[in-house]
Design a protein around this motif. Sequence first.
Motif, PDB file in Angstrom:
ATOM      1  N   TYR A  40       0.872  -1.179   0.000  1.00  0.00           N
ATOM      2  CA  TYR A  40       0.000   0.000   0.000  1.00  0.00           C
ATOM      3  C   TYR A  40       0.908   1.228   0.000  1.00  0.00           C
ATOM      4  CZ  TYR A  40      -4.016   2.920   1.167  1.00  0.00           C
ATOM      5  OH  TYR A  40      -5.000   3.862   1.142  1.00  0.00           O
ATOM      6  N   PRO A  41       0.638   2.233  -0.832  1.00  0.00           N
ATOM      7  CA  PRO A  41       1.523   3.404  -0.895  1.00  0.00           C
ATOM      8  C   PRO A  41       1.666   4.105   0.462  1.00  0.00           C
ATOM      9  CG  PRO A  41      -0.050   3.425  -2.709  1.00  0.00           C
ATOM     10  CD  PRO A  41      -0.457   2.313  -1.788  1.00  0.00           C
ATOM     11  N   PHE A  42       2.912   4.336   0.849  1.00  0.00           N
ATOM     12  CA  PHE A  42       3.220   4.934   2.148  1.00  0.00           C
ATOM     13  C   PHE A  42       2.575   6.302   2.297  1.00  0.00           C
ATOM     14  CE2 PHE A  42       6.073   7.539   4.809  1.00  0.00           C
ATOM     15  CZ  PHE A  42       5.940   6.826   5.984  1.00  0.00           C
ATOM     16  N   TRP A  43       2.644   7.128   1.249  1.00  0.00           N
ATOM     17  CA  TRP A  43       2.104   8.486   1.341  1.00  0.00           C
ATOM     18  C   TRP A  43       0.589   8.479   1.495  1.00  0.00           C
ATOM     19  CZ3 TRP A  43      -1.356  10.091  -2.331  1.00  0.00           C
ATOM     20  CH2 TRP A  43      -1.398   9.346  -3.523  1.00  0.00           C
ATOM     21  N   ARG A  44      -0.085   7.429   1.028  1.00  0.00           N
ATOM     22  CA  ARG A  44      -1.538   7.349   1.211  1.00  0.00           C
ATOM     23  C   ARG A  44      -1.919   6.957   2.634  1.00  0.00           C
ATOM     24  NH1 ARG A  44      -4.225   4.445  -4.004  1.00  0.00           N
ATOM     25  NH2 ARG A  44      -4.109   6.249  -5.390  1.00  0.00           N
ATOM     26  N   ALA A  45      -1.001   6.300   3.316  1.00  0.00           N
ATOM     27  CA  ALA A  45      -1.287   5.860   4.685  1.00  0.00           C
ATOM     28  C   ALA A  45      -0.818   6.874   5.719  1.00  0.00           C
ATOM     29  CB  ALA A  45      -0.624   4.511   4.945  1.00  0.00           C
ATOM     30  N   ILE A  46       0.312   7.540   5.454  1.00  0.00           N
ATOM     31  CA  ILE A  46       0.912   8.374   6.496  1.00  0.00           C
ATOM     32  C   ILE A  46       0.140   9.672   6.726  1.00  0.00           C
ATOM     33  CG2 ILE A  46       2.573   9.663   5.091  1.00  0.00           C
ATOM     34  CD1 ILE A  46       3.241   8.071   8.502  1.00  0.00           C
ATOM     35  N   TRP A  47      -0.416  10.261   5.688  1.00  0.00           N
ATOM     36  CA  TRP A  47      -1.120  11.544   5.864  1.00  0.00           C
ATOM     37  C   TRP A  47      -2.382  11.420   6.706  1.00  0.00           C
ATOM     38  CZ3 TRP A  47       1.417  15.721   5.587  1.00  0.00           C
ATOM     39  CH2 TRP A  47       2.488  15.836   4.705  1.00  0.00           C
ATOM     40  N   PRO A  48      -3.266  10.449   6.443  1.00  0.00           N
ATOM     41  CA  PRO A  48      -4.451  10.342   7.320  1.00  0.00           C
ATOM     42  C   PRO A  48      -4.085  10.006   8.763  1.00  0.00           C
ATOM     43  CG  PRO A  48      -4.760   9.025   5.338  1.00  0.00           C
ATOM     44  CD  PRO A  48      -3.362   9.526   5.311  1.00  0.00           C
ATOM     45  N   MET A  49      -3.084   9.147   8.932  1.00  0.00           N
ATOM     46  CA  MET A  49      -2.703   8.783  10.300  1.00  0.00           C
ATOM     47  C   MET A  49      -2.039   9.957  11.015  1.00  0.00           C
ATOM     48  SD  MET A  49      -1.637   4.818  10.076  1.00  0.00           S
ATOM     49  CE  MET A  49      -2.362   4.276  11.595  1.00  0.00           C
ATOM     50  N   ALA A  50      -1.247  10.733  10.300  1.00  0.00           N
ATOM     51  CA  ALA A  50      -0.617  11.909  10.907  1.00  0.00           C
ATOM     52  C   ALA A  50      -1.669  12.945  11.293  1.00  0.00           C
ATOM     53  CB  ALA A  50       0.407  12.511   9.955  1.00  0.00           C
ATOM     54  N   LEU A  51      -2.649  13.161  10.427  1.00  0.00           N
ATOM     55  CA  LEU A  51      -3.727  14.100  10.765  1.00  0.00           C
ATOM     56  C   LEU A  51      -4.524  13.604  11.971  1.00  0.00           C
ATOM     57  CD1 LEU A  51      -5.038  15.144   7.249  1.00  0.00           C
ATOM     58  CD2 LEU A  51      -3.821  16.568   8.900  1.00  0.00           C
ATOM     59  N   GLY A  52      -4.721  12.291  12.064  1.00  0.00           N
ATOM     60  CA  GLY A  52      -5.398  11.732  13.225  1.00  0.00           C
ATOM     61  C   GLY A  52      -4.607  11.977  14.505  1.00  0.00           C
ATOM     62  N   LYS A  53      -3.284  11.843  14.434  1.00  0.00           N
ATOM     63  CA  LYS A  53      -2.447  12.103  15.618  1.00  0.00           C
ATOM     64  C   LYS A  53      -2.477  13.582  16.000  1.00  0.00           C
ATOM     65  CE  LYS A  53      -1.058   7.972  16.401  1.00  0.00           C
ATOM     66  NZ  LYS A  53      -1.786   7.195  17.376  1.00  0.00           N
ATOM     67  N   VAL A  54      -2.559  14.471  15.010  1.00  0.00           N
ATOM     68  CA  VAL A  54      -2.661  15.899  15.307  1.00  0.00           C
ATOM     69  C   VAL A  54      -3.972  16.185  16.049  1.00  0.00           C
ATOM     70  CG1 VAL A  54      -2.971  18.174  14.242  1.00  0.00           C
ATOM     71  CG2 VAL A  54      -1.141  16.675  13.453  1.00  0.00           C
ATOM     72  N   VAL A  55      -5.057  15.585  15.579  1.00  0.00           N
ATOM     73  CA  VAL A  55      -6.354  15.773  16.241  1.00  0.00           C
ATOM     74  C   VAL A  55      -6.309  15.215  17.657  1.00  0.00           C
ATOM     75  CG1 VAL A  55      -8.775  15.028  16.204  1.00  0.00           C
ATOM     76  CG2 VAL A  55      -7.693  15.871  14.119  1.00  0.00           C
ATOM     77  N   LEU A  56      -5.728  14.020  17.826  1.00  0.00           N
ATOM     78  CA  LEU A  56      -5.621  13.421  19.152  1.00  0.00           C
ATOM     79  C   LEU A  56      -4.800  14.295  20.091  1.00  0.00           C
ATOM     80  CD1 LEU A  56      -6.043  10.897  21.001  1.00  0.00           C
ATOM     81  CD2 LEU A  56      -3.846  10.097  20.119  1.00  0.00           C
ATOM     82  N   THR A  57      -3.675  14.800  19.605  1.00  0.00           N
ATOM     83  CA  THR A  57      -2.827  15.664  20.424  1.00  0.00           C
ATOM     84  C   THR A  57      -3.547  16.958  20.787  1.00  0.00           C
ATOM     85  OG1 THR A  57      -0.884  14.721  19.345  1.00  0.00           O
ATOM     86  CG2 THR A  57      -0.574  16.787  20.530  1.00  0.00           C
ATOM     87  N   PHE A  58      -4.281  17.529  19.839  1.00  0.00           N
ATOM     88  CA  PHE A  58      -5.046  18.747  20.092  1.00  0.00           C
ATOM     89  C   PHE A  58      -6.097  18.511  21.180  1.00  0.00           C
ATOM     90  CE2 PHE A  58      -8.561  21.657  19.095  1.00  0.00           C
ATOM     91  CZ  PHE A  58      -7.891  22.864  19.231  1.00  0.00           C
ATOM     92  N   ILE A  59      -6.793  17.377  21.087  1.00  0.00           N
ATOM     93  CA  ILE A  59      -7.810  17.060  22.097  1.00  0.00           C
ATOM     94  C   ILE A  59      -7.170  16.895  23.463  1.00  0.00           C
ATOM     95  CG2 ILE A  59      -9.440  15.269  22.844  1.00  0.00           C
ATOM     96  CD1 ILE A  59     -10.158  14.913  19.864  1.00  0.00           C
ATOM     97  N   PHE A  60      -6.033  16.186  23.518  1.00  0.00           N
ATOM     98  CA  PHE A  60      -5.339  16.017  24.793  1.00  0.00           C
ATOM     99  C   PHE A  60      -4.853  17.356  25.336  1.00  0.00           C
ATOM    100  CE2 PHE A  60      -4.010  11.318  24.149  1.00  0.00           C
ATOM    101  CZ  PHE A  60      -5.213  10.909  24.674  1.00  0.00           C
ATOM    102  N   ALA A  61      -4.365  18.238  24.468  1.00  0.00           N
ATOM    103  CA  ALA A  61      -3.871  19.538  24.923  1.00  0.00           C
ATOM    104  C   ALA A  61      -5.006  20.394  25.478  1.00  0.00           C
ATOM    105  CB  ALA A  61      -3.177  20.267  23.783  1.00  0.00           C
ATOM    106  N   ILE A  62      -6.125  20.433  24.778  1.00  0.00           N
ATOM    107  CA  ILE A  62      -7.276  21.218  25.239  1.00  0.00           C
ATOM    108  C   ILE A  62      -7.810  20.639  26.555  1.00  0.00           C
ATOM    109  CG2 ILE A  62      -9.675  21.832  24.709  1.00  0.00           C
ATOM    110  CD1 ILE A  62      -7.616  23.436  23.158  1.00  0.00           C
ATOM    111  N   THR A  63      -7.924  19.307  26.625  1.00  0.00           N
ATOM    112  CA  THR A  63      -8.420  18.678  27.843  1.00  0.00           C
ATOM    113  C   THR A  63      -7.474  18.921  29.015  1.00  0.00           C
ATOM    114  OG1 THR A  63      -9.450  16.967  26.490  1.00  0.00           O
ATOM    115  CG2 THR A  63      -9.235  16.508  28.828  1.00  0.00           C
ATOM    116  N   GLY A  64      -6.177  18.799  28.757  1.00  0.00           N
ATOM    117  CA  GLY A  64      -5.194  19.046  29.817  1.00  0.00           C
ATOM    118  C   GLY A  64      -5.199  20.485  30.287  1.00  0.00           C
ATOM    119  N   SER A  65      -5.349  21.405  29.349  1.00  0.00           N
ATOM    120  CA  SER A  65      -5.408  22.816  29.707  1.00  0.00           C
ATOM    121  C   SER A  65      -6.648  23.114  30.555  1.00  0.00           C
ATOM    122  CB  SER A  65      -5.409  23.673  28.448  1.00  0.00           C
ATOM    123  OG  SER A  65      -5.592  25.030  28.767  1.00  0.00           O
ATOM    124  N   ALA A  66      -7.768  22.559  30.138  1.00  0.00           N
ATOM    125  CA  ALA A  66      -9.005  22.779  30.896  1.00  0.00           C
ATOM    126  C   ALA A  66      -8.915  22.152  32.280  1.00  0.00           C
ATOM    127  CB  ALA A  66     -10.195  22.212  30.133  1.00  0.00           C
TER     128      ALA A  66
END
Length: 125
Positions: A40-66
């Motif tokens: 499976y092409p690496f670039w097709r897999a890495i971008w969605p997973m990286a965006l998912g990690k950004v969303v997860l990190t953002f949620i953790f940061a907002i939750t931790g800040s709150a």
Amino acid sequence: SFLRELIAQRHKRVAIFLFILGSTPIPDDVFLIPLGLLKYPFWRAIWPMALGKVVLTFIFAITGSAAGTGIQDIAAGSESMWAQVASLVAVIVILYFLTRINWNTFVHRFFGSKGNITSSKKEDL
């Protein structure tokens, strides 16, 4: 193989599925290595997973800040203690439901049962 046929038939949903997997705290290697073995092409897999990690990190940061702000307010004797308790309960409920997800049922419902993907070869089983 079964997985290769499934990806070929539902290629549009693979990116969404990888994004959802990327937005969980599960290590990505568990999914990226089998995809690499399927060529499976690496670039097709890495971008969605990286965006998912950004969303997860953002949620953790907002939750931790709150949570940090809530703890400071409670320690300072703020009047908004009930709002902080409500946010703490909400975080606990969300974390509870995230841990209760049955991933087999989720994958089956997400990909559906369209098409008959079966293998008659013994080595594919």
